[in-house]
Design an enzyme around this catalytic site. Structure first.
Site, mmCIF file in Angstrom:
data_model
loop_
_atom_site.group_PDB
_atom_site.id
_atom_site.type_symbol
_atom_site.label_atom_id
_atom_site.label_comp_id
_atom_site.label_asym_id
_atom_site.label_seq_id
_atom_site.Cartn_x
_atom_site.Cartn_y
_atom_site.Cartn_z
ATOM 1 N N SER A 113 1.078 -9.963 12.211
ATOM 2 C CA SER A 113 1.488 -9.319 13.470
ATOM 3 C C SER A 113 2.739 -8.460 13.349
ATOM 4 O O SER A 113 2.971 -7.584 14.187
ATOM 5 C CB SER A 113 1.707 -10.385 14.541
ATOM 6 N N ILE A 114 3.540 -8.701 12.331
ATOM 7 C CA ILE A 114 4.745 -7.879 12.156
ATOM 8 C C ILE A 114 4.365 -6.423 11.917
ATOM 9 O O ILE A 114 5.127 -5.503 12.222
ATOM 10 C CB ILE A 114 5.602 -8.455 10.998
#
Length: 567
Positions: free
Chosen positions: A311-312
């Site tokens: 998700s980063i």
């Protein structure tokens, strides 16, 4: 008739004698000219050859240049040690010498005997002998035993920054890290001791020794800040123990110019004993050679290994969506808990769904179905274009060898499912440093920096300085996009800005995760950006729960030191 014949014979012998005398004279003349040429015009050449024939050479190691942090604190220095050698032709008490070498150097009798009895001009017995032992060996005063002082690399902070600094080999050459990368600057020029000997190689009594003094290597000044490095390393070690993780990595960088202030990969290893395994886990490993275990121990996860960012990476997809106009801040998306892509159902981490959200809220909620839609709107071609613009399809150019390359599908092989999973950070692998570099460009106004450690090299001999310059690619993204992304990321966390991730390691379903967080401060004009990765944490593994607090604590301690006001 008889007198006539006798006259002819006499004439013949007279001519023969004259020819012989002439030949002798010519030969003597040629020899005299040759002697004159050799003795006068080539005297220096033959004198040098004769001198070399009667000289024994012993190398003197050059003092290796120091590695220093940005404040001038020495991170890698030198320690005086000795090299013990034997000269076979000069040894008069071989058995006593063997016994002494066994006792003082802690070697086997077989090894000592092999060196002492070997017929050679000089035989090195052991290097890197501590000075106290070298002084004791000198006191024996045995003929044919030589003790020369040289230098061994010494790291005053032991484990600090070990996977960045690297270490040197027995002959003082750089093996890993900055020691290897900048070996040409650090190594210096070796010297020699020249000793006069006779035709049998025996030193001439009262003969003078000539010394060709070594030239010290240049000092290397780095961007590392020992105070930030020390605190980051302590924090990583504490997190490693608390989460019983496989490893914990922290990178602290200036996003404006790529200077790395700290990089730690716990567990680090002892630079003064780099061949000793650093953890019980490694020591207890079975079926793996010690060399493989050491190579694994020396690896710098931030640079040498790739991972799925998870998700980063959504900050990259969001940036591409805004930059291309595929999405505006006013767009909405309704999440029902999953998305259907081709023949596959891809779930959101909130299985009940997030409901209707603004674009900014999809980033804050880290909503996978929303990012599948944003990625679809961007399209494969432009998605790859912005990955390239943000440096994710190439190496960062960090000044340490062994940087890993991106592992990704060929663009022509990316279908609906691949694009969907790539949009939220799966189906490809990058290094942590690549991700941090991309994040820096997103929040610094759109400039793609080159992460680096070395700042300059300075020669103490003449004060000559070599400045290292690193490329900054401007306009990777537009400044207005950067401003929007900074504001969105500010809203993701309460203080400063940042993005979390919880990446599932391959194979899927293994139950192993990498938790990560990237944070920066201050939001308006970021001067520091930091990343934490926790590999295989035990228990709670969500990035926002375990990685974000690490960076928060890091900032609470280093921002006042850097005189940065958090906002």
């Amino acid at each position: 008739m008889k007198n006539r014949d006798e006259g002819m014979v006499k004439t013949y012998h007279r001519k023969k004698l004259l020819v012989s005398i002439t030949c002798v004279i010519l030969a003597l003349l040629l020899i005299s000219i040759r002697l004159l040429y050799v003795c006068v015009f080539q005297s220096s050449y033959y004198l040098e050859k004769a001198q070399k024939l009667h000289e024994r050479e012993r190398d003197i190691k050059a003092l290796r240049g120091e590695i220093l942090d940005r404040n001038g604190v020495v991170l890698a220095s030198n320690k005086t040690v000795c090299t013990v050698s034997v000269i076979h032709s000069q040894i008069t008490q071989p058995q006593e010498v063997i016994q002494m070498l066994v006792k003082e150097l802690d070697i086997t009798e077989e090894a000592a005997r092999k060196r002492v009895e070997k017929v050679s001009s000089i035989e090195r017995v052991k290097t890197n002998v501590d000075k106290e032992t070298g002084d004791r060996i000198r006191e024996y005063n045995y003929s044919g035993v030589k003790v020369d002082e040289d230098y061994k690399r010494y790291y005053p902070y032991s484990k600090l920054c070990s996977k960045v600094l690297g270490f040197t080999g027995s002959d003082n050459q750089g093996i890993l890290g900055l020691e290897a990368k900048y070996d040409a600057y650090l190594s210096g020029t070796p010297g020699q001791i020249l000793t006069l000997t006779d035709a049998w190689g025996v030193e001439v009594k009262n003969g003078n020794e000539e010394r060709d003094e070594p030239e010290k290597g240049s000092n290397l000044y780095t961007s590392i800040d020992i105070n930030i490095q020390s605190y980051a390393q302590q924090l990583a070690q504490k997190t490693l123990e608390q989460k019983q993780a496989k490893s914990v990595s922290i990178i602290v960088m200036n996003p404006e110019n790529g200077e790395i202030l700290a990089m730690t990969n716990e567990p680090e290893y002892d630079l003064n004993n780099p061949y000793e395994l650093n953890s019980d886990l490694l020591i207890s490993s079975t079926g793996t050679s010690k060399m493989d275990l050491l190579n694994n121990m020396w690896r710098n996860f931030c640079i040498n290994d790739t991972y799925e960012p998870g998700s980063i990476f959504k900050m990259v997809t969001a940036t591409a969506a805004l930059e291309t106009g595929s999405v505006t801040l006013n767009d909405h998306f309704t999440c029902g808990g999953s998305a259907i892509v081709a023949d596959r159902k891809i779930r959101c981490h909130k299985t009940t769904g997030h409901g209707t959200q603004t674009f900014t809220q999809t980033v804050m909620n880290s909503c996978n179905p929303a990012f599948i839609e944003w990625g679809r709107r961007v399209g494969t071609e432009r998605f790859f274009e912005y990955m390239g613009k943000l440096g994710l399809l190439e190496k960062t150019g960090i000044d340490i060898a062994g940087e890993a390359s991106t592992i990704i599908h060929k663009q022509e092989n990316v279908g609906e499912v691949e694009l969907a999973t790539m949009s939220f950070g799966q189906s490809f692998q990058i290094t942590p440093l690549q991700m941090l570099r991309a994040a820096s460009a997103i929040i610094n106004g759109g400039n793609l920096v080159t992460p680096h450690f070395a700042v300059k090299s300075v020669s103490e001999a003449d004060g000559t300085a070599v400045e290292f310059n690193y490329e900054i690619q401007s306009n990777a993204i537009e400044e207005k996009t950067s401003l929007m992304m900074k504001d969105i990321l500010r809203q993701v966390v309460e203080e400063g800005g940042g993005k979390t991730a919880t990446s599932q390691k391959l194979p899927r379903g293994s139950g192993k995760y990498i938790s990560s967080f990237i944070g920066f401060s201050p939001v308006d004009n970021a001067k520091v950006i930091a990343m934490c990765l926790i590999d295989e944490p035990q228990g709670i593994y969500y990035g926002g729960t375990i990685a974000a607090p690490v960076i928060r604590e890091l900032f609470e301690n280093i921002l006042p030191y850097l005189e940065i006001q958090n906002n």
